[in-house]
Design an enzyme around this catalytic site. Structure first.
Site, PDB file in Angstrom:
ATOM      1  N   PHE A 112       0.808  -1.222   0.000  1.00  0.00           N
ATOM      2  CA  PHE A 112       0.000   0.000   0.000  1.00  0.00           C
ATOM      3  C   PHE A 112       0.838   1.267   0.000  1.00  0.00           C
ATOM      4  O   PHE A 112       0.383   2.327  -0.440  1.00  0.00           O
ATOM      5  CB  PHE A 112      -0.952  -0.005   1.205  1.00  0.00           C
ATOM      6  CG  PHE A 112      -0.370   0.425   2.515  1.00  0.00           C
ATOM      7  CD1 PHE A 112      -0.541   1.721   2.978  1.00  0.00           C
ATOM      8  CD2 PHE A 112       0.332  -0.467   3.316  1.00  0.00           C
ATOM      9  CE1 PHE A 112      -0.022   2.121   4.202  1.00  0.00           C
ATOM     10  CE2 PHE A 112       0.846  -0.081   4.535  1.00  0.00           C
ATOM     11  CZ  PHE A 112       0.678   1.221   4.983  1.00  0.00           C
ATOM     12  N   LYS A 113       2.077   1.181   0.453  1.00  0.00           N
ATOM     13  CA  LYS A 113       2.910   2.379   0.529  1.00  0.00           C
ATOM     14  C   LYS A 113       3.197   2.972  -0.854  1.00  0.00           C
ATOM     15  O   LYS A 113       3.509   4.151  -0.973  1.00  0.00           O
ATOM     16  CB  LYS A 113       4.228   2.050   1.234  1.00  0.00           C
ATOM     17  CG  LYS A 113       4.064   1.283   2.554  1.00  0.00           C
ATOM     18  CD  LYS A 113       4.014   2.170   3.750  1.00  0.00           C
ATOM     19  CE  LYS A 113       3.730   1.403   5.022  1.00  0.00           C
ATOM     20  NZ  LYS A 113       4.885   1.064   5.798  1.00  0.00           N
ATOM     21  N   ASP A 114       3.069   2.144  -1.907  1.00  0.00           N
ATOM     22  CA  ASP A 114       3.286   2.654  -3.258  1.00  0.00           C
ATOM     23  C   ASP A 114       2.308   3.775  -3.602  1.00  0.00           C
ATOM     24  O   ASP A 114       2.653   4.689  -4.349  1.00  0.00           O
ATOM     25  CB  ASP A 114       3.118   1.533  -4.292  1.00  0.00           C
ATOM     26  CG  ASP A 114       4.241   0.519  -4.262  1.00  0.00           C
ATOM     27  OD1 ASP A 114       5.397   0.918  -4.049  1.00  0.00           O
ATOM     28  OD2 ASP A 114       3.961  -0.684  -4.461  1.00  0.00           O
ATOM     29  N   LEU A 117       3.939   6.812  -2.003  1.00  0.00           N
ATOM     30  CA  LEU A 117       5.348   7.121  -2.268  1.00  0.00           C
ATOM     31  C   LEU A 117       5.674   7.292  -3.744  1.00  0.00           C
ATOM     32  O   LEU A 117       6.654   7.966  -4.078  1.00  0.00           O
ATOM     33  CB  LEU A 117       6.240   6.061  -1.621  1.00  0.00           C
ATOM     34  CG  LEU A 117       6.322   6.250  -0.095  1.00  0.00           C
ATOM     35  CD1 LEU A 117       6.961   5.047   0.583  1.00  0.00           C
ATOM     36  CD2 LEU A 117       7.104   7.514   0.245  1.00  0.00           C
ATOM     37  N   THR A 154       7.706   0.349   3.599  1.00  0.00           N
ATOM     38  CA  THR A 154       8.040   1.740   3.295  1.00  0.00           C
ATOM     39  C   THR A 154       9.344   1.827   2.512  1.00  0.00           C
ATOM     40  O   THR A 154       9.464   2.594   1.562  1.00  0.00           O
ATOM     41  CB  THR A 154       8.152   2.576   4.588  1.00  0.00           C
ATOM     42  OG1 THR A 154       6.864   2.718   5.164  1.00  0.00           O
ATOM     43  CG2 THR A 154       8.721   3.962   4.301  1.00  0.00           C
TER      44      THR A 154
END
Length: 531
Positions: A112-114, A117, A154
């Protein structure tokens, strides 16, 4: 729109200043000085928007056109999500009537961090290019040294968002031996010259403390112009608010409901969110405060349960015990002792419990909230605990609830949803998503919340990572099933051969800021950067 620090000593920052600084000079986290309301006709106007179109509308409420012109913002958004494998970016998967999983893992690193970021990486590059175009001092080039800590996802998401970005060097600290093999490989096999991985002896919280120490070191920060990619950076929270709206509209479209209809307006949404550093669920809180019809945000924790205990005892208290109190679990991205983003929520809780029906929320109350949060954070630093009033917890409970899930419950849930009964569709959960699903089931029982479906009740669990990133936990949970084949059922082609690729990583023998600073300066010199 201006931004302020949660600890009260920094105010009137622009969006660019808040994003590029990452952390406030007083150690606080940046928040908007006001949470914007949605346009009056948002339900109908946005009902058929793509994820990218939703992002442009929502982000523009927080970013003045004078800072990023609308056309530029739309280009940044399009570029950020062009590499996602799903055209919906964060699609919904129906498990049964009333219960959905929102898949946040369709970006380049399968986590999900994509979502945040990829956008943040392009944002950094945009601001640096603009500053360098405007710079009149001969020979001066604006650069950014991005420093981040990761419990797994992350790091790779930041690296994939920043690799080969002009005038950016990225340093990611991870706790040695405490991330999954796939997560470690995703980070350390990226060999771009501007990417640096540091494996630190210690825990994620040790890594996070080092990062905060470096940002608080004025001399080092000024020398290297540090930038933040952890969810202490406001831009990450902002980008994540979008998929809560995407879930809402995707659900209405799947049910063929007009958003302005009485049936649509009667729907009650609960979101269950696997929670470590509190950033993902905080984005849901901002969506709720803007006007998204959310009934409940469920905080799903593993055995590192500081947030669960807060809702039970009114005390925010670090765990004690061996290994710094952090327990290694099947959901390692949530193995966190202190949830940094909780400070942002605490600011709102402090401000709103200091006001009453006859009192306007004014600058005086905002300043007082900053002082309260600063005192709580100082207590936490000195004593490992602070306690809030029951009124603060009651205010939080208006929208939040929490549950704690053990490793055994995590494995059982993975097995239960791969081998379902009744009308449930088979689904392979990663261990973090399994924590979210198990927590939702526990809260339904414990609090006698409505079961799903019950008329217009909808539960959406956030799927934060692809199950292939945590192969050991998934395979162990499903090894007794003769029909399960990890390579056929789970493994993406992108992961084949990843563990055998060449790697580059620097080991840091102790969790000490000075050792990390030494590594950063050594590696910057190797890049040919003078300072």
């Amino acid at each position: 729109m201006k931004y302020r620090s949660t600890r009260g000593q920094a105010k009137n920052y622009s969006f660019e200043e808040a994003v590029m600084a990452g952390l406030g000079p007083d150690g606080g986290l940046f928040i908007p000085q006001a949470i914007p309301s949605l346009p009056q006709n948002w339900r109908q106007a946005w009902s058929n928007y793509t994820f990218q179109q939703l992002a442009a509308e929502i982000l523009s409420l927080y970013i003045d056109d004078s800072e990023i012109p609308r056309a530029d913002l739309e280009k940044l958004i399009e570029r950020s999500y062009a590499t996602f494998r799903s055209s919906d970016v964060t699609p919904l998967a129906k498990i049964k009537d009333g219960f959905y999983v929102m898949e946040l893992f369709h970006g380049p690193t399968f986590a999900f961090k994509d979502v945040a970021l990829q956008f943040v990486g392009n944002l950094f590059e945009y601001f640096l290019e603009r500053r360098n175009r405007q710079e009149t001092k001969e020979g001066h080039v604006h650069r950014l040294t991005v420093v981040g800590a990761t419990s797994g996802d992350t790091g790779s998401a930041a690296i994939y968002g920043l690799r080969n970005k002009k005038n950016v060097s990225v340093f990611i600290l991870h706790p040695r031996g405490r991330v999954s093999p796939i997560q470690e490989a995703q980070m350390t096999t990226v060999l771009d010259a501007n990417v640096h991985n540091l494996a630190v002896e210690g825990t994620f919280d040790d890594c996070q403390d080092i990062v905060k120490n470096l940002f608080g070191n004025k001399e080092f920060n000024n020398r290297h112009h540090l930038g933040a990619v952890n969810s202490i950076n406001w831009a990450r929270i902002l980008a994540q608010t979008v998929y809560y709206f995407q879930a809402y509209f995707s659900l209405l479209r799947s049910l063929n409901l007009d958003p302005a209809s009485p049936e649509a307006e009667a729907i009650k949404f609960d979101f269950s969110v696997p929670t470590g550093n509190f950033g993902d669920i905080l984005a849901g809180y901002y969506a709720y405060r803007m006007g998204l019809p959310v009934n409940k945000l469920l905080i799903a924790t593993n055995e590192n349960d500081i947030l669960y205990r807060f809702f039970r005892s009114s005390a925010y208290e670090k765990q004690t015990g061996s290994d710094g109190g952090v327990k290694a679990t099947l959901s390692p991205a949530m193995d966190i002792l202190v949830s940094s983003n909780f400070e942002r929520l605490l600011w709102y809780l402090a401000r709103e419990t200091d006001s009453d029906e006859g009192k306007t929320v004014n600058e005086e109350l905002c300043d007082k909230a900053g002082q309260t949060v600063a005192s709580w954070m100082q207590e936490l630093k000195e004593n490992g605990v602070f306690k809030v009033s029951d009124q603060v917890v009651l205010k939080a409970r208006e929208i939040f609830d929490a549950a704690r899930v053990s490793d055994q419950e995590t494995s059982n849930t993975i097995r239960e949803y791969y081998e379902p009964t009744g009308d449930v569709k088979p689904y392979v959960l990663d261990p973090h998503t399994a924590v979210g699903v198990a927590a939702a089931n526990e809260l339904i029982e414990r609090e006698q919340l409505r079961s799903y479906p019950a008329g217009s009740d909808i539960l959406i669990c956030l799927a934060t990572a692809h199950p292939a990133k945590f192969s050991e936990a998934v395979e162990n949970a499903l090894k007794t099933n003769p029909h399960f084949d990890f390579q056929k059922d789970v493994l993406p082609t992108e992961f084949i051969g990843l563990l055998e690729k060449e790697r580059r990583v620097t080991f840091v023998e102790r969790a000490e800021p000075q050792l990390v600073m030494n590594v950063i300066e050594t590696e910057l010199r190797k890049e040919g950067i003078t300072f």
